[in-house]
Design an enzyme around this catalytic site. Structure first.
Site, mmCIF file in Angstrom:
data_model
loop_
_atom_site.group_PDB
_atom_site.id
_atom_site.type_symbol
_atom_site.label_atom_id
_atom_site.label_comp_id
_atom_site.label_asym_id
_atom_site.label_seq_id
_atom_site.Cartn_x
_atom_site.Cartn_y
_atom_site.Cartn_z
ATOM 1 N N GLU A 175 0.810 -1.233 0.000
ATOM 2 C CA GLU A 175 0.000 0.000 0.000
ATOM 3 C C GLU A 175 0.837 1.273 0.000
ATOM 4 O OE1 GLU A 175 -2.779 -0.424 3.243
ATOM 5 O OE2 GLU A 175 -3.478 -2.369 2.516
ATOM 6 N N ASN A 218 1.941 -5.274 -3.046
ATOM 7 C CA ASN A 218 0.537 -5.579 -2.740
ATOM 8 C C ASN A 218 -0.227 -4.279 -2.465
ATOM 9 O OD1 ASN A 218 -1.501 -7.621 -2.017
ATOM 10 N ND2 ASN A 218 -1.287 -6.886 0.092
ATOM 11 N N HIS A 254 -10.677 -6.123 -2.038
ATOM 12 C CA HIS A 254 -11.720 -5.894 -1.025
ATOM 13 C C HIS A 254 -12.879 -5.187 -1.726
ATOM 14 C CE1 HIS A 254 -9.203 -7.099 2.322
ATOM 15 N NE2 HIS A 254 -8.249 -6.260 1.936
ATOM 16 N N GLU A 283 -6.364 -10.682 -0.854
ATOM 17 C CA GLU A 283 -7.171 -10.422 0.358
ATOM 18 C C GLU A 283 -8.652 -10.385 0.008
ATOM 19 O OE1 GLU A 283 -5.719 -6.965 2.466
ATOM 20 O OE2 GLU A 283 -3.624 -7.481 2.077
ATOM 21 N N ASP A 285 -12.401 -10.328 -0.345
ATOM 22 C CA ASP A 285 -13.690 -10.413 0.350
ATOM 23 C C ASP A 285 -14.663 -9.524 -0.420
ATOM 24 O OD1 ASP A 285 -12.743 -7.920 1.289
ATOM 25 O OD2 ASP A 285 -12.554 -8.599 3.357
HETATM 26 O O1 9MR Z 1 -7.633 -7.828 8.676
HETATM 27 C C1 9MR Z 1 -6.693 -6.997 9.320
HETATM 28 C C2 9MR Z 1 -7.293 -6.474 10.593
HETATM 29 O O2 9MR Z 1 -7.469 -7.518 11.524
HETATM 30 C C3 9MR Z 1 -6.397 -5.404 11.183
HETATM 31 O O3 9MR Z 1 -7.037 -4.820 12.290
HETATM 32 C C4 9MR Z 1 -6.084 -4.376 10.141
HETATM 33 C C5 9MR Z 1 -5.174 -3.322 10.715
HETATM 34 O O4 9MR Z 1 -4.693 -2.460 9.760
HETATM 35 O O5 9MR Z 1 -5.478 -4.985 9.019
HETATM 36 C C6 9MR Z 1 -6.328 -5.874 8.391
HETATM 37 O O6 9MR Z 1 -5.732 -6.400 7.231
HETATM 38 C C7 9MR Z 1 -5.393 -5.458 6.227
HETATM 39 C C8 9MR Z 1 -4.201 -5.989 5.489
HETATM 40 O O7 9MR Z 1 -3.162 -6.248 6.382
HETATM 41 C C9 9MR Z 1 -3.744 -5.054 4.407
HETATM 42 N N1 9MR Z 1 -4.807 -4.691 3.526
HETATM 43 C C10 9MR Z 1 -6.030 -4.250 4.161
HETATM 44 C C11 9MR Z 1 -6.499 -5.272 5.180
HETATM 45 C C12 9MR Z 1 -7.818 -4.867 5.756
HETATM 46 O O8 9MR Z 1 -7.697 -3.701 6.497
#
Ligand code: 9MR
Length: 471
Positions: A175, A218, A254, A283, A285
């Site tokens: 990101e 990513n 997402h 990722e 969903d």
């Molecule tokens: O799913 C993850 C969540 O449990 C955490 O609280 C969050 C914190 O930033 O990160 C989420 O996963 C993220 C991933 O690491 C990177 N892309 C976005 C995902 C959803 O926020």
């Protein structure tokens, strides 16, 4: 850092990795076995795939899930994971705040727990993530440029070395671009203090740390052709033209009503693949329910299958209740682990055959009691050879259903003798050694494990490895 043999290691092999793997190898069993007769036995059985992992494997791809270590103790969570998926991404456990909360002080406990689970079931692991502006401990943001550069490189090197050889793909940088139409880099301690070059530097450091891991960039909102994905595309093209090591691009995917599956999703994946990198859906969903959600999942899976270099799909969680967006019910399993219509759509798109949605893992289902489809294959290779002996390796792969145990016969020619066996439990009868699973008997559909053995008394002919019997 400790020097140890890997769990699947062979004599004299292995690089720096996790010390806890030593225990799994500790008690190499010694047997003596001589042989005269050899028998070639059939080795494979084919089935219609009825889990996500098995169906994806038949298409040469993985199907993974983001996993949280604190849910692994929940029986239904673990059973669903083990039955359906053949790759795991730790959801939070490999992030900077989890593994290096204080400078130079690493804590891998929860991430190791996930990697151990994956390895015990023969699943692959995606590493997520090394350099990201979020979930970054305060001490990193407080560093000046020189210190930050060395902290970033040290973090990458330490984490990748700890898991060397155990991660199929790493999200090296996550990101780094802004949303919206600017195509600019996102402000972060790395960007602001090190400039654009931090991404390239991170990838070069990563390649040196684990040359066999695929190195991915990513991001999210890059799933269709837009200003942000164009900016990433330009960076990847530049990296490829200058030989900066990058192997893959992750598309987080997402989706929700405000950010739907783009109509040019496949075309966007393809244009990145055409740059000479793999693409992965990392990722996934999709918020929604019922047939609408199912259609979207089917479309995403079909888009990946249509792109030769789309090597796998990871969904960002297993049951809706544990999703980071649980209110949007974006996953494939409901709160009670029932398969949703989205599951059936994803499985059908993979070419698999959905079963009864309300009773996953029930009697007669894959992985359930009395599963008639348990099967495995065994593939032999000579791992190492020296004058007078060799190390043999047998790869065991579960068929289209999960298995809970396996057994393989290995037949040797006299005067060859097996002097040690690892990752399997041997018994011998004349010239035939039967090796049964020990800790590594439970495999997800399509997942693999291996055992090894050392032979003295000559190098030819190679051993005959018989059919794999699964339970
Ligand atoms: O799913 C993850 C969540 O449990 C955490 O609280 C969050 C914190 O930033 O990160 C989420 O996963 C993220 C991933 O690491 C990177 N892309 C976005 C995902 C959803 O926020």
């Amino acid at each position: 850092m400790r020097m140890i043999r890997k769990r699947s290691g062979t004599r004299g092999g292995g690089g720096p990795a996790r010390g806890r793997l030593r225990a799994a190898l500790g008690g190499a069993t010694t047997v003596l076995l001589t042989a005269t007769a050899l028998a070639a036995l059939p080795q494979t059985t084919a089935h219609a795939a009825d889990t996500l992992g098995a169906a994806a494997a038949e298409k040469g791809r993985y199907f993974g899930a983001a996993v949280a270590a604190n849910h692994l103790g929940e029986a239904q969570y673990a059973a669903t994971l083990d039955r359906e998926f053949n790759s795991i991404t730790p959801e939070n456990e490999m992030k900077w705040d989890a593994v290096e909360p204080n400078r130079g002080s690493f804590s891998f406990g929860r991430a190791d727990q996930i990697v151990d689970h994956a390895q015990g079931k023969g699943m692959k692991v995606r590493g997520h993530t090394l350099v990201w502006h979020s979930q970054l401990p305060g001490w990193v943001s407080g560093l000046g440029a020189t210190d930050l550069r060395s902290a970033m490189n040290n973090h990458i090197t330490q984490v990748m070395t700890h898991y060397k050889g155990e991660i199929h793909s790493w999200d090296v940088v996550n990101e780094a671009f802004q949303d919206g139409g600017s195509g600019a880099r996102r402000s972060s301690p790395f960007q602001d203090k090190l400039g654009d070059g931090f991404i390239e530097e991170a990838f070069r450091t990563a390649r040196a740390a684990d040359p066999n891991a695929k190195l991915c960039y990513n991001d999210y909102n890059t799933d269709g052709v837009n200003a942000k994905s164009n900016a990433v595309y330009t960076m990847v093209r530049d990296f490829k033209s200058r030989g900066v090591p990058i192997d893959c691009v992750g598309f987080q995917s997402h989706f929700n009503p405000n950010s739907p599956v783009p109509s040019d999703y496949r075309a966007n994946l393809q244009r990145f693949a055409d740059l000479g990198v793999d693409v992965q859906i990392t990722e996934l969903d999709i918020e929604g329910s019922g047939q609408a959600q199912a259609t979207n999942y089917g479309n995403v899976v079909r888009a990946c299958l249509a792109v030769t270099r789309c090597t796998g799909i990871t969904v960002w969680g297993i049951p809706d209740k544990y999703s980071w967006r649980s209110s949007g019910t974006p996953l494939l399993f409901d709160d009670n682990y029932n398969k949703k219509p989205a599951y059936d759509a994803a499985l059908s798109a993979l070419g698999g055959t959905p079963g009864d949605p309300g009773d996953p893992g029930g009697p007669g289902d894959p992985g359930g009691p009395g599963d008639p489809t348990a099967a495995c294959t065994a593939t032999y290779s000579t791992a190492e050879q020296w004058s007078g002996g060799y190390n043999g390796k047998v790869m065991i792969t579960a068929g289209s259903s999960p298995i809970t145990g396996w057994s393989v016969d290995v037949t040797l020619a006299s005067p060859q003798q097996v002097v040690s066996v690892w990752n399997g439990s041997p018994t011998s009868n004349g010239n035939v050694m039967t090796v049964r699973s020990t800790w590594n008997g439970s495999l997800a559909a399509g997942a693999s494990t291996s055992f090894g053995f050392t032979v003295n008394g000559g190098t030819t002919p190679p051993p005959q490895v018989g059919a794999c019997t699964a339970s």
